[in-house]
Design a protein around this motif. Structure first.
Motif, PDB file in Angstrom:
ATOM      1  N   TYR A 153       0.880  -0.967   0.028  1.00 10.86           N
ATOM      2  CA  TYR A 153      -0.038  -0.114   0.069  1.00 10.86           C
ATOM      3  C   TYR A 153       0.771   1.266  -0.084  1.00 10.86           C
ATOM      4  CZ  TYR A 153      -4.154  -2.686   1.138  1.00 10.86           C
ATOM      5  OH  TYR A 153      -5.388  -3.584   1.108  1.00 10.86           O
ATOM      6  N   GLY A 154       0.384   2.284  -0.893  1.00 13.27           N
ATOM      7  CA  GLY A 154       0.991   3.551  -0.776  1.00 13.27           C
ATOM      8  C   GLY A 154       0.034   4.646  -0.096  1.00 13.27           C
ATOM      9  N   ASP A 155       0.309   5.645   0.082  1.00 14.88           N
ATOM     10  CA  ASP A 155      -0.348   6.681   0.710  1.00 14.88           C
ATOM     11  C   ASP A 155      -1.122   6.461   1.888  1.00 14.88           C
ATOM     12  OD1 ASP A 155       0.156   8.479  -1.441  1.00 14.88           O
ATOM     13  OD2 ASP A 155      -1.617   7.617  -2.726  1.00 14.88           O
ATOM     14  N   THR A 156      -0.597   5.721   2.767  1.00 17.78           N
ATOM     15  CA  THR A 156      -0.910   5.433   4.219  1.00 17.78           C
ATOM     16  C   THR A 156      -1.078   6.646   5.158  1.00 17.78           C
ATOM     17  OG1 THR A 156       1.123   4.892   4.971  1.00 17.78           O
ATOM     18  CG2 THR A 156       0.062   3.068   3.850  1.00 17.78           C
ATOM     19  N   HIS A 157      -0.716   7.611   4.912  1.00 19.44           N
ATOM     20  CA  HIS A 157      -1.121   8.660   5.833  1.00 19.44           C
ATOM     21  C   HIS A 157      -2.229   9.358   5.654  1.00 19.44           C
ATOM     22  CE1 HIS A 157       0.652  10.408   1.940  1.00 19.44           C
ATOM     23  NE2 HIS A 157       0.456  11.515   2.711  1.00 19.44           N
ATOM     24  N   THR A 163      -5.773   8.061   2.454  1.00 14.07           N
ATOM     25  CA  THR A 163      -6.693   6.919   2.240  1.00 14.07           C
ATOM     26  C   THR A 163      -5.835   5.821   1.494  1.00 14.07           C
ATOM     27  OG1 THR A 163      -8.649   8.136   1.900  1.00 14.07           O
ATOM     28  CG2 THR A 163      -8.560   6.201   1.013  1.00 14.07           C
ATOM     29  N   PRO A 164      -5.268   4.903   2.233  1.00 12.42           N
ATOM     30  CA  PRO A 164      -4.342   3.862   1.531  1.00 12.42           C
ATOM     31  C   PRO A 164      -4.696   3.268   0.148  1.00 12.42           C
ATOM     32  CG  PRO A 164      -4.728   3.273   3.844  1.00 12.42           C
ATOM     33  CD  PRO A 164      -5.589   4.491   3.433  1.00 12.42           C
ATOM     34  N   GLU A 165      -3.855   3.179  -0.673  1.00 14.21           N
ATOM     35  CA  GLU A 165      -3.925   2.955  -2.171  1.00 14.21           C
ATOM     36  C   GLU A 165      -3.297   1.510  -2.188  1.00 14.21           C
ATOM     37  OE1 GLU A 165      -1.659   4.174  -5.822  1.00 14.21           O
ATOM     38  OE2 GLU A 165      -2.672   5.906  -5.162  1.00 14.21           O
ATOM     39  N   LEU A 166      -3.856   0.481  -2.741  1.00 17.67           N
ATOM     40  CA  LEU A 166      -3.246  -0.685  -3.193  1.00 17.67           C
ATOM     41  C   LEU A 166      -2.411  -0.324  -4.347  1.00 17.67           C
ATOM     42  CD1 LEU A 166      -2.700  -3.646  -2.646  1.00 17.67           C
ATOM     43  CD2 LEU A 166      -4.829  -4.062  -3.711  1.00 17.67           C
ATOM     44  N   ARG A 167      -1.276  -0.657  -4.065  1.00 23.84           N
ATOM     45  CA  ARG A 167      -0.221  -0.439  -5.516  1.00 23.84           C
ATOM     46  C   ARG A 167       0.134  -1.736  -6.041  1.00 23.84           C
ATOM     47  NH1 ARG A 167       3.461   4.661  -3.350  1.00 23.84           N
ATOM     48  NH2 ARG A 167       1.945   5.960  -3.332  1.00 23.84           N
ATOM     49  N   MET A 168       0.316  -2.630  -5.322  1.00 22.26           N
ATOM     50  CA  MET A 168       0.929  -4.049  -5.845  1.00 22.26           C
ATOM     51  C   MET A 168       0.202  -5.249  -5.049  1.00 22.26           C
ATOM     52  SD  MET A 168       4.658  -5.297  -6.450  1.00 22.26           S
ATOM     53  CE  MET A 168       5.308  -3.680  -5.988  1.00 22.26           C
ATOM     54  N   MET A 169       0.112  -6.199  -5.444  1.00 25.30           N
ATOM     55  CA  MET A 169      -0.063  -7.475  -4.871  1.00 25.30           C
ATOM     56  C   MET A 169       0.580  -8.691  -5.420  1.00 25.30           C
ATOM     57  SD  MET A 169      -4.220  -8.203  -5.436  1.00 25.30           S
ATOM     58  CE  MET A 169      -4.033  -9.771  -4.450  1.00 25.30           C
ATOM     59  N   GLY A 170       0.600  -9.681  -4.570  1.00 25.10           N
ATOM     60  CA  GLY A 170       1.650 -10.893  -5.389  1.00 25.10           C
ATOM     61  C   GLY A 170       1.730 -11.845  -4.303  1.00 25.10           C
ATOM     62  N   VAL A 171       2.927 -12.568  -4.604  1.00 27.00           N
ATOM     63  CA  VAL A 171       3.204 -13.729  -3.681  1.00 27.00           C
ATOM     64  C   VAL A 171       4.897 -13.722  -3.662  1.00 27.00           C
ATOM     65  CG1 VAL A 171       3.545 -16.300  -3.761  1.00 27.00           C
ATOM     66  CG2 VAL A 171       1.526 -15.258  -4.796  1.00 27.00           C
ATOM     67  N   TRP A 172       5.113 -13.954  -2.515  1.00 25.18           N
ATOM     68  CA  TRP A 172       6.685 -14.098  -1.820  1.00 25.18           C
ATOM     69  C   TRP A 172       7.120 -15.432  -1.998  1.00 25.18           C
ATOM     70  CZ3 TRP A 172       6.523 -10.122   2.682  1.00 25.18           C
ATOM     71  CH2 TRP A 172       6.444  -8.927   2.089  1.00 25.18           C
ATOM     72  N   GLU A 173       7.819 -15.996  -2.989  1.00 24.19           N
ATOM     73  CA  GLU A 173       8.194 -17.381  -2.567  1.00 24.19           C
ATOM     74  C   GLU A 173       9.624 -17.295  -2.111  1.00 24.19           C
ATOM     75  OE1 GLU A 173       7.774 -18.967  -6.807  1.00 24.19           O
ATOM     76  OE2 GLU A 173       5.722 -19.037  -6.531  1.00 24.19           O
ATOM     77  N   ASP A 174       9.774 -17.778  -0.859  1.00 25.99           N
ATOM     78  CA  ASP A 174      11.144 -17.340  -0.107  1.00 25.99           C
ATOM     79  C   ASP A 174      11.608 -18.769   0.172  1.00 25.99           C
ATOM     80  OD1 ASP A 174      10.698 -14.691   0.002  1.00 25.99           O
ATOM     81  OD2 ASP A 174       9.390 -14.660   1.732  1.00 25.99           O
TER      82      ASP A 174
END
Length: 139
Positions: A101-105, A107-118
């Protein structure tokens, strides 16, 4: 019973490591972020060039902070929604769904989603991230 307790302790340590990585990326010191990674770690994935070792990974984090993409003062947050951790002796893997998320100060805006394969390695200093592959989905 001892092996099951050890696996649970290992899994908990890895889940805490996942959280520390996200939090240090958002508003922590770079030394704290790098301390979560094995010195030979590999980090990269969809839209992110592969970086190998502490020097290259740190360089990428410095660049993201300088560009205002992530890091302290950028009003961004990583949220880990679900993780599956599999411990196999001194190695482990995890697959985590993440939201960025961005702009958390405001109204938060979802900028990216996905999967971390660690991938993780047990070291004398505890568990360390040895490989992160980011599978990105545009928000």
């Amino acid at each position: 019973m001892g092996d099951a307790v050890q696996r649970m302790c290992d899994e908990l340590e890895i889940r805490n490591l996942l959280a520390r990585l996200a939090q240090a990326s958002d508003d922590g010191e770079l030394d704290e972020y790098m301390a979560c990674m094995h010195e030979d770690a590999v980090w990269g994935g969809t839209g992110f060039p592969a970086r190998r070792g502490h020097a290259e990974i740190r360089e990428g984090a410095v660049g993201r902070r300088a560009d205002g993409i992530a890091g302290p003062g950028t009003h961004t947050r990583h949220l880990i929604s679900t993780s599956h951790v599999d411990v196999q002796g001194d190695t482990a893997t995890a697959r985590s769904i993440f939201l960025f998320y961005g702009d958390t100060h405001q109204t938060p805006e979802l900028r990216m989603m996905g999967v971390w394969e660690d991938e993780f390695l047990r070291t004398d200093a505890g568990w360390k991230l040895s490989r992160r592959t980011i599978v990105r989905e545009e928000a």
